[in-house]
Design a protein around this motif. Structure first.
Motif, PDB file in Angstrom:
ATOM      1  N   UNK A 157       0.834  -1.200   0.000  1.00 21.82           N
ATOM      2  CA  UNK A 157       0.000   0.000   0.000  1.00 21.82           C
ATOM      3  C   UNK A 157       0.870   1.253   0.000  1.00 21.82           C
ATOM      4  N   UNK A 158       1.941   1.240   0.769  1.00 22.69           N
ATOM      5  CA  UNK A 158       2.871   2.371   0.787  1.00 22.69           C
ATOM      6  C   UNK A 158       3.475   2.582  -0.599  1.00 22.69           C
ATOM      7  N   UNK A 159       3.860   1.492  -1.269  1.00 26.48           N
ATOM      8  CA  UNK A 159       4.442   1.596  -2.599  1.00 26.48           C
ATOM      9  C   UNK A 159       3.465   2.231  -3.587  1.00 26.48           C
ATOM     10  N   UNK A 160       2.205   1.800  -3.542  1.00 28.64           N
ATOM     11  CA  UNK A 160       1.204   2.377  -4.445  1.00 28.64           C
ATOM     12  C   UNK A 160       1.004   3.862  -4.163  1.00 28.64           C
ATOM     13  N   UNK A 161       0.981   4.242  -2.880  1.00 30.41           N
ATOM     14  CA  UNK A 161       0.805   5.642  -2.522  1.00 30.41           C
ATOM     15  C   UNK A 161       2.003   6.475  -2.957  1.00 30.41           C
ATOM     16  N   UNK A 165       2.155   9.654  -5.626  1.00 29.24           N
ATOM     17  CA  UNK A 165       2.741  10.962  -5.338  1.00 29.24           C
ATOM     18  C   UNK A 165       3.644  11.447  -6.467  1.00 29.24           C
ATOM     19  N   UNK A 166       4.184  10.523  -7.242  1.00 25.61           N
ATOM     20  CA  UNK A 166       5.095  10.895  -8.332  1.00 25.61           C
ATOM     21  C   UNK A 166       4.366  11.142  -9.650  1.00 25.61           C
ATOM     22  N   UNK A 167       3.087  10.839  -9.702  1.00 26.88           N
ATOM     23  CA  UNK A 167       2.315  11.066 -10.916  1.00 26.88           C
ATOM     24  C   UNK A 167       2.014  12.564 -11.033  1.00 26.88           C
ATOM     25  N   UNK A 168       2.246  13.159 -12.207  1.00 23.39           N
ATOM     26  CA  UNK A 168       1.968  14.591 -12.371  1.00 23.39           C
ATOM     27  C   UNK A 168       0.530  14.938 -12.012  1.00 23.39           C
ATOM     28  N   UNK A 169       0.335  16.128 -11.487  1.00 20.58           N
ATOM     29  CA  UNK A 169      -1.002  16.598 -11.116  1.00 20.58           C
ATOM     30  C   UNK A 169      -1.933  16.543 -12.322  1.00 20.58           C
ATOM     31  N   UNK A 170      -3.165  16.172 -12.043  1.00 15.40           N
ATOM     32  CA  UNK A 170      -4.175  16.125 -13.087  1.00 15.40           C
ATOM     33  C   UNK A 170      -4.300  14.786 -13.784  1.00 15.40           C
ATOM     34  N   UNK A 173      -7.419  10.513 -10.550  1.00 18.57           N
ATOM     35  CA  UNK A 173      -8.724  10.988 -10.071  1.00 18.57           C
ATOM     36  C   UNK A 173      -8.561  11.788  -8.782  1.00 18.57           C
ATOM     37  N   UNK A 174      -9.428  12.729  -8.572  1.00 17.76           N
ATOM     38  CA  UNK A 174      -9.381  13.545  -7.369  1.00 17.76           C
ATOM     39  C   UNK A 174      -9.528  12.645  -6.131  1.00 17.76           C
ATOM     40  N   UNK A 175      -8.667  12.870  -5.174  1.00 15.23           N
ATOM     41  CA  UNK A 175      -8.723  12.101  -3.937  1.00 15.23           C
ATOM     42  C   UNK A 175      -7.979  10.783  -3.971  1.00 15.23           C
ATOM     43  N   UNK A 176      -7.379  10.414  -5.119  1.00 17.26           N
ATOM     44  CA  UNK A 176      -6.713   9.109  -5.237  1.00 17.26           C
ATOM     45  C   UNK A 176      -5.531   9.012  -4.285  1.00 17.26           C
ATOM     46  N   UNK A 181      -2.965   6.776   0.664  1.00 16.88           N
ATOM     47  CA  UNK A 181      -2.235   6.970   1.928  1.00 16.88           C
ATOM     48  C   UNK A 181      -3.101   6.552   3.118  1.00 16.88           C
ATOM     49  N   UNK A 182      -4.403   6.790   3.024  1.00 22.01           N
ATOM     50  CA  UNK A 182      -5.298   6.344   4.092  1.00 22.01           C
ATOM     51  C   UNK A 182      -5.294   4.822   4.196  1.00 22.01           C
ATOM     52  N   UNK A 183      -5.231   4.153   3.065  1.00 19.88           N
ATOM     53  CA  UNK A 183      -5.171   2.690   3.059  1.00 19.88           C
ATOM     54  C   UNK A 183      -3.870   2.215   3.699  1.00 19.88           C
ATOM     55  N   UNK A 184      -2.777   2.875   3.393  1.00 14.46           N
ATOM     56  CA  UNK A 184      -1.500   2.500   4.001  1.00 14.46           C
ATOM     57  C   UNK A 184      -1.543   2.695   5.512  1.00 14.46           C
TER      58      UNK A 184
END
Length: 317
Positions: A157-161, A165-170, A173-176, A181-184
């Motif tokens: 879960x940390x890896x996915x979060x 974080x490294x994906x460019x803005x936009x 989806x909003x809130x992804x 991070x909440x899942x982690x």
């Protein structure tokens, strides 16, 4: 908690269950399991009973009974599974760290097997004189394996979060990012509960488990909030997932040809064009492919994130 005390939650006694299930519990050792045995059930809970039967070769599907309008599920399991679980655990006795975060090294217990470990750690014998499924000493031996299984999920879960974080803005989806991070953070809390001896399964029970152990469900759902929570909760440095998590072709996926074009058929039988072919530690893969493409590959079911055993040991030592 005894079976008698737990059954009182739904208005039953052990005698009621024995009378209402006929001879279903005659051959084997009967245990109350699930939320009631874990002290988390309520008046609307079902009664789950596992019967460990000597000489049985495989699990027998649940037989449903109704006792005073309360659903009582009785499932039969080979008694030999208990020894098999303990024998498998003996292969992973190396433990790293100290309370509150003792964690097994090597290959962790698989998630399928852990389902039975979790239920049987808290199982309450239905009849006086029936021994527990696992002794206290065996439970203490199994807990680092339970912690490891949860920590594997936390690191994924940390890896996915971190990828998000490294994906460019936009591009997400909003809130992804907040969701990931909440899942982690929730999986971090799962690790802490297991380290304290509570291995009850079921995500819905996590808030109640944490509350009765006095653990805080809070934490800002972001990288900094997660890192602070790991240090405060587990007393360890935040693992470097680039060294501990690997990327592999997705399990249950296969390559195929469609009109002369190579496609990938994922585990959901969806056809994916232009599949990403990569394998290795996350840090290595990210030197060749952008984070957004790797995360998309995971989301589409063409790639899996898995914990690398050697990498895990390396980052935790």
């Amino acid at each position: 908690m005894s079976a008698e005390q737990a059954l009182a939650t739904v208005g039953l006694t052990v005698g009621d269950v024995l009378a209402g299930t006929g001879d279903a519990l005659a051959d084997g050792r009967a245990y109350l399991v699930g939320s009631l045995a874990s002290g988390l059930g309520n008046a609307g809970s079902d009664v789950d009973i596992h019967l460990l039967v000597s000489g049985l070769d495989q699990q027998v599907p649940a037989a449903l009974h109704f006792v005073r309008d309360v659903a009582v599920d009785v499932e039969e399991y080979p008694a030999a599974w208990v020894d098999r679980i303990l024998a498998a655990a003996a292969e992973h006795t190396a433990v790293l760290g100290q309370a509150p975060c003792e964690v097994a090294l090597g290959r962790s217990i698989d998630r399928y097997t852990f389902r039975w470990v979790a239920r049987w750690v808290h199982a309450a014998p239905l009849l006086d004189g029936t021994p527990p499924v696992f002794t206290d000493a065996q439970v203490a031996w199994l807990l680092p394996l339970a912690v490891r299984e949860a920590m594997d999920q936390m690191l994924l879960a940390q890896a996915a979060a971190e990828l998000a974080d490294e994906v460019p803005d936009g591009q997400l989806p909003e809130g992804a990012r907040t969701y990931l991070w909440q899942r982690a953070l929730r999986l971090l809390l799962e690790v802490r509960c297991r380290a304290a001896g509570d291995v009850t399964t079921g995500d819905k029970w996590l808030p109640a488990r944490a509350a009765r152990l006095g653990f805080d469900l809070g934490g800002a759902p972001c990288r900094d909030g997660y890192r602070h929570a790991v240090r405060q909760t587990l007393g360890i440095a935040v693992p470097d997932v680039r060294l501990a998590v690997a990327v592999r072709p997705a399990a249950d996926s296969r390559r195929a040809k469609l009109a002369g074009r190579e496609v990938l058929v994922n585990r959901h039988d969806r056809l994916l064009g232009d599949p990403l072919a990569c394998e290795g530690l996350l840090g290595t893969v990210l030197r060749e492919f952008p984070a957004e493409r790797v995360l998309e590959g995971v989301r589409r079911g063409e790639l899996d994130l898995v914990v690398d055993a050697d990498g895990f040991e390396g980052v935790l030592r």
